[in-house]
Enzyme design. Structure first.
Site: not given
Length: 174
Positions: A97, A114
């Site tokens: 997330n 990410h």
């Protein structure tokens, strides 16, 4: 039984993805009906090529997502993982997330595989930028140092995880 095992554990690593933030109102990507990719083409919004073709479109889409995530609050799942640090000192959260909700819930050892939507970086130098001028209706903001477009500090399709991402055994005590 689970609580007993947690009390005896020396280390825990929790792996999370979009599902944990869905309860906080953060849309997932792959849900067939409501996911972001059901409404938007990832090749036009989440690739280096899309950014080169239309930096302003990509910037505006991520600005919309930043606003959406800024209104979200950690939910019971985020808070439960944060509370595990009180039980197991060597507790890490590894997440795909980009919403920052694990840190907002109080987790201290978070690996954001990410990236994070709230951070912005220079598209040329990769330097994190704290402030930027987003007033132009025609183009994405530019780096004050080199003039390149700014972009969200997230990993796009067709990109590798940043060098040094601590996911190998031993880095987090796994």
């Amino acid at each position: 039984a689970l609580i007993g095992r947690l009390h005896k554990a020396r280390s825990i690593a929790a792996l999370t993805g979009a599902g944990i933030s869905a309860e906080s109102g953060v849309p997932t990507f792959r849900d067939a009906q409501t996911g972001l990719w059901a409404k938007f083409d990832p090749l036009e919004l989440a690739t280096p090529g899309a950014f080169r073709r239309n930096a302003k479109l990509v910037w505006d889409w991520y600005a919309w997502r930043r606003e959406l995530v800024a209104r979200a609050a950690p939910n019971a799942g985020h808070r439960a993982l944060a509370s595990l640090e009180g039980v197991v000192p060597d507790c890490s959260v590894i997440t795909q997330n980009v919403d920052g909700l694990h840190r907002a819930a109080g987790s201290r050892r978070v690996v954001e595989l990410h990236g994070n939507l709230q951070r912005v970086k220079c598209s040329r130098e990769g330097t994190i930028v704290a402030t930027w001028d987003d007033s132009s209706p025609r183009e994405a903001p530019r780096c004050a140092q080199c003039g390149a477009f700014l972009r969200p500090d997230v990993v796009w399709f067709e990109e590798l995880l940043p060098a040094g991402t601590p996911i190998t055994p031993g880095v987090l005590g796994l």
